[in-house]
Design a protein around this motif. Structure first.
Motif, PDB file in Angstrom:
ATOM      1  N   ALA A 235       0.821  -1.216   0.000  1.00 19.42           N
ATOM      2  CA  ALA A 235       0.000   0.000   0.000  1.00 19.42           C
ATOM      3  C   ALA A 235       0.850   1.259   0.000  1.00 19.42           C
ATOM      4  O   ALA A 235       2.065   1.229   0.198  1.00 19.42           O
ATOM      5  N   ALA A 236       0.132   2.375  -0.222  1.00 15.67           N
ATOM      6  CA  ALA A 236       0.726   3.705  -0.062  1.00 15.67           C
ATOM      7  C   ALA A 236      -0.328   4.614   0.553  1.00 15.67           C
ATOM      8  O   ALA A 236      -0.756   5.603  -0.034  1.00 15.67           O
ATOM      9  N   GLY A 237      -0.768   4.221   1.757  1.00 16.29           N
ATOM     10  CA  GLY A 237      -1.760   5.007   2.467  1.00 16.29           C
ATOM     11  C   GLY A 237      -3.016   4.231   2.797  1.00 16.29           C
ATOM     12  O   GLY A 237      -4.122   4.698   2.544  1.00 16.29           O
ATOM     13  N   MET A 238      -2.874   3.028   3.389  1.00 13.99           N
ATOM     14  CA  MET A 238      -4.038   2.198   3.695  1.00 13.99           C
ATOM     15  C   MET A 238      -3.897   1.534   5.064  1.00 13.99           C
ATOM     16  O   MET A 238      -3.179   0.550   5.217  1.00 13.99           O
ATOM     17  N   PRO A 239      -4.579   2.063   6.084  1.00  6.52           N
ATOM     18  CA  PRO A 239      -4.599   1.377   7.375  1.00  6.52           C
ATOM     19  C   PRO A 239      -5.385   0.075   7.280  1.00  6.52           C
ATOM     20  O   PRO A 239      -6.178  -0.128   6.344  1.00  6.52           O
ATOM     21  N   LEU A 240      -5.182  -0.807   8.239  1.00 11.36           N
ATOM     22  CA  LEU A 240      -5.863  -2.093   8.223  1.00 11.36           C
ATOM     23  C   LEU A 240      -7.365  -1.911   8.409  1.00 11.36           C
ATOM     24  O   LEU A 240      -7.813  -1.114   9.232  1.00 11.36           O
ATOM     25  N   GLN A 241      -8.125  -2.665   7.627  1.00 10.08           N
ATOM     26  CA  GLN A 241      -9.588  -2.696   7.732  1.00 10.08           C
ATOM     27  C   GLN A 241      -9.967  -4.077   8.282  1.00 10.08           C
ATOM     28  O   GLN A 241      -9.936  -5.066   7.553  1.00 10.08           O
ATOM     29  N   LYS A 263       1.910   4.684   9.202  1.00  8.54           N
ATOM     30  CA  LYS A 263       2.706   3.630   9.820  1.00  8.54           C
ATOM     31  C   LYS A 263       3.203   2.751   8.689  1.00  8.54           C
ATOM     32  O   LYS A 263       2.429   2.249   7.877  1.00  8.54           O
ATOM     33  N   ARG A 264       4.498   2.558   8.614  1.00 14.13           N
ATOM     34  CA  ARG A 264       5.129   2.014   7.420  1.00 14.13           C
ATOM     35  C   ARG A 264       4.933   0.511   7.210  1.00 14.13           C
ATOM     36  O   ARG A 264       4.980   0.046   6.072  1.00 14.13           O
ATOM     37  N   SER A 265       4.749  -0.246   8.261  1.00 13.71           N
ATOM     38  CA  SER A 265       4.582  -1.689   8.082  1.00 13.71           C
ATOM     39  C   SER A 265       3.833  -2.270   9.268  1.00 13.71           C
ATOM     40  O   SER A 265       3.745  -1.648  10.338  1.00 13.71           O
ATOM     41  N   SER A 266       3.294  -3.465   9.058  1.00 16.38           N
ATOM     42  CA  SER A 266       2.576  -4.174  10.112  1.00 16.38           C
ATOM     43  C   SER A 266       2.790  -5.671   9.950  1.00 16.38           C
ATOM     44  O   SER A 266       2.795  -6.189   8.827  1.00 16.38           O
ATOM     45  N   CYS A 267       2.947  -6.331  11.074  1.00 22.74           N
ATOM     46  CA  CYS A 267       2.939  -7.791  11.148  1.00 22.74           C
ATOM     47  C   CYS A 267       1.941  -8.135  12.244  1.00 22.74           C
ATOM     48  O   CYS A 267       2.172  -7.821  13.420  1.00 22.74           O
ATOM     49  N   VAL A 268       0.830  -8.742  11.861  1.00 21.88           N
ATOM     50  CA  VAL A 268      -0.274  -8.947  12.796  1.00 21.88           C
ATOM     51  C   VAL A 268      -0.677 -10.413  12.789  1.00 21.88           C
ATOM     52  O   VAL A 268      -0.982 -10.976  11.722  1.00 21.88           O
ATOM     53  N   ALA A 290      -0.795  -7.405  17.190  1.00 18.86           N
ATOM     54  CA  ALA A 290       0.271  -6.720  16.447  1.00 18.86           C
ATOM     55  C   ALA A 290       1.630  -7.032  17.059  1.00 18.86           C
ATOM     56  O   ALA A 290       1.820  -6.950  18.276  1.00 18.86           O
ATOM     57  N   GLN A 291       2.593  -7.365  16.193  1.00 15.06           N
ATOM     58  CA  GLN A 291       3.948  -7.683  16.624  1.00 15.06           C
ATOM     59  C   GLN A 291       4.825  -6.428  16.565  1.00 15.06           C
ATOM     60  O   GLN A 291       4.586  -5.518  15.765  1.00 15.06           O
ATOM     61  N   THR A 292       5.831  -6.393  17.403  1.00 11.28           N
ATOM     62  CA  THR A 292       6.721  -5.233  17.489  1.00 11.28           C
ATOM     63  C   THR A 292       8.036  -5.529  16.768  1.00 11.28           C
ATOM     64  O   THR A 292       8.691  -6.536  17.058  1.00 11.28           O
ATOM     65  N   PRO A 293       8.436  -4.662  15.834  1.00 13.15           N
ATOM     66  CA  PRO A 293       9.674  -4.926  15.098  1.00 13.15           C
ATOM     67  C   PRO A 293      10.893  -4.328  15.777  1.00 13.15           C
ATOM     68  O   PRO A 293      10.790  -3.444  16.630  1.00 13.15           O
ATOM     69  N   GLY A 294      12.040  -4.803  15.381  1.00 13.41           N
ATOM     70  CA  GLY A 294      13.277  -4.086  15.614  1.00 13.41           C
ATOM     71  C   GLY A 294      13.645  -3.367  14.327  1.00 13.41           C
ATOM     72  O   GLY A 294      13.217  -3.765  13.240  1.00 13.41           O
ATOM     73  N   TYR A 295      14.449  -2.315  14.440  1.00 15.02           N
ATOM     74  CA  TYR A 295      14.762  -1.504  13.259  1.00 15.02           C
ATOM     75  C   TYR A 295      16.265  -1.459  13.003  1.00 15.02           C
ATOM     76  O   TYR A 295      17.064  -1.422  13.938  1.00 15.02           O
ATOM     77  N   ILE A 296      16.589  -1.481  11.730  1.00  9.74           N
ATOM     78  CA  ILE A 296      17.948  -1.213  11.289  1.00  9.74           C
ATOM     79  C   ILE A 296      17.926   0.153  10.628  1.00  9.74           C
ATOM     80  O   ILE A 296      17.154   0.390   9.703  1.00  9.74           O
ATOM     81  N   GLU A 297      18.761   1.059  11.111  1.00  9.51           N
ATOM     82  CA  GLU A 297      18.820   2.458  10.684  1.00  9.51           C
ATOM     83  C   GLU A 297      17.708   3.250  11.384  1.00  9.51           C
ATOM     84  O   GLU A 297      16.763   2.684  11.931  1.00  9.51           O
ATOM     85  N   GLN A 298      17.820   4.555  11.349  1.00 11.77           N
ATOM     86  CA  GLN A 298      16.967   5.409  12.170  1.00 11.77           C
ATOM     87  C   GLN A 298      15.945   6.231  11.393  1.00 11.77           C
ATOM     88  O   GLN A 298      14.973   6.707  11.972  1.00 11.77           O
ATOM     89  N   PRO A 308       9.427 -10.421  14.460  1.00 11.18           N
ATOM     90  CA  PRO A 308       9.692 -11.786  14.937  1.00 11.18           C
ATOM     91  C   PRO A 308       8.997 -12.818  14.079  1.00 11.18           C
ATOM     92  O   PRO A 308       7.935 -12.559  13.500  1.00 11.18           O
ATOM     93  N   ALA A 309       9.613 -13.986  13.956  1.00 12.85           N
ATOM     94  CA  ALA A 309       8.997 -15.096  13.231  1.00 12.85           C
ATOM     95  C   ALA A 309       7.765 -15.577  13.981  1.00 12.85           C
ATOM     96  O   ALA A 309       7.734 -15.611  15.218  1.00 12.85           O
ATOM     97  N   ILE A 310       6.730 -15.958  13.239  1.00 12.11           N
ATOM     98  CA  ILE A 310       5.467 -16.396  13.813  1.00 12.11           C
ATOM     99  C   ILE A 310       5.185 -17.829  13.375  1.00 12.11           C
ATOM    100  O   ILE A 310       5.341 -18.183  12.203  1.00 12.11           O
TER     101      ILE A 310
END
Length: 312
Positions: A235-241, A263-268, A290-298, A308-310
């Motif tokens: 997507a480019a501007g679509m929250p979860l429905q 919000k740039r990404s989601s893993c649910v 909703a899962q919480t990511p770790g980030y590389i770069e700021q 995390p793997a599910i």
């Protein structure tokens, strides 16, 4: 069997961010051919996978790398030409072969092809899905948004042209399946949508999401109607429905979004309670874990999110 999302979080609501990233490396789109510029965009994905994804691969986990809608637009948001699209699909396949254990969802490609009327082109918005060097599926966005950047008049949306619409409606499906590690006892059923395809619309027909609508048309042939294992949303501007999520109980939804301020990404992880999984799906009211990511770069508009793997 586990599944993991690694998302490239980048702003793609217009080409500015990616152009700036490439220009910082001395890459100027006005100094090269259209095909060469596409290659440079693809190389950014390749470098992200090589430098920041491969280290997380695990034998019991299917890793999915996702980029957002409109990752591949040409300068000033123009669509790529048909020849570029088809030639560069081969380059994306070569990247996939180099990282054969990663399923690559490289965002969408905004591209066009000529018509009999030399003043007009047909425009498509296509997501190819690559795995082990092959294009295993493609999905062309059904619903045009006013934010997509179509220049109405000289540019015609594919489903607004009757012949293209008929072909696409008869041939396109959001559903595809792979066997994990080529093991036929471990099939994974996917569904994919692009942005507005996921929205509940105000006006009929087909007011609910495209995947939900098509699943209900076909569910008796799709694992008895309990839902897909993995729902992909590019997507480019679509929250979860919530009412349009088609993932089964204990399935997952992966989202990559380049929209402005999104919000740039989601893993649910999707939870549906009750004894009858078919009835639970068709209540269309899942619980979202909703899962919480770790980030590389700021930079929140140019970074990698590691989820995390599910367990599927």
């Amino acid at each position: 069997m586990k599944i993991q999302l690694i998302a490239y979080e980048i702003d793609t609501h217009d080409p500015t961010k990616l152009n700036d990233i490439l220009q910082a490396k001395g890459i100027q789109y006005d100094e090269m051919s259209e095909e060469d510029y596409f290659t440079c965009q693809a190389n950014e994905l390749k470098n992200k996978i090589q430098g920041q994804v491969v280290k997380y691969l695990n034998d019991d986990t299917l890793t999915i790398f996702m980029a957002p809608e409109f990752y591949f637009k040409y300068r000033n948001g123009l669509p790529y030409q048909r020849t570029t699209f088809f030639n560069k699909l081969e380059y994306l396949q070569a990247i996939s072969m180099a990282f054969s254990e990663v399923m690559i969802v490289p965002g969408s490609i905004w591209w066009s092809e000529p018509t009999k009327d030399a003043r007009k082109v047909i425009v498509h918005n296509t997501v190819p899905i690559l795995f082990a060097g092959n294009i295993i599926h493609t999905w062309q966005k059904e619903r045009l948004s006013r934010l997509d950047g179509l220049n109405k008049g000289p540019q015609v949306w594919d489903r607004d042209e009757e012949d293209y619409k008929r072909i696409l409606d008869s041939s396109q499906t959001p559903f595809f399946q792979i066997n994990f590690k080529n093991d036929p006892t471990k099939p994974i059923l996917f569904g994919i949508e692009i942005c507005l395809d996921h929205l509940t619309l105000d006006d009929p027909p087909n007011t609910y999401g495209v995947m939900r609508t098509k699943y209900l048309e076909n569910y008796q042939n799709l694992n008895q109607g309990v839902g897909v294992d993995v729902h992909l949303l590019v997507a480019a501007g679509m929250p979860l429905q919530k009412e349009n999520i088609v993932a089964r109980n204990n399935g997952v939804l992966f989202r990559s979004d380049g929209g402005q301020g999104m919000k740039r990404s989601s893993c649910v992880k999707i939870l549906r309670y009750g004894a009858d999984p078919v009835q639970e799906l068709q209540k269309w009211n899942p619980t979202l874990d909703a899962q919480t990511p770790g980030y590389i770069e700021q930079d929140p508009d140019n970074r990698i999110a590691i989820y995390p793997a599910i367990q599927l």
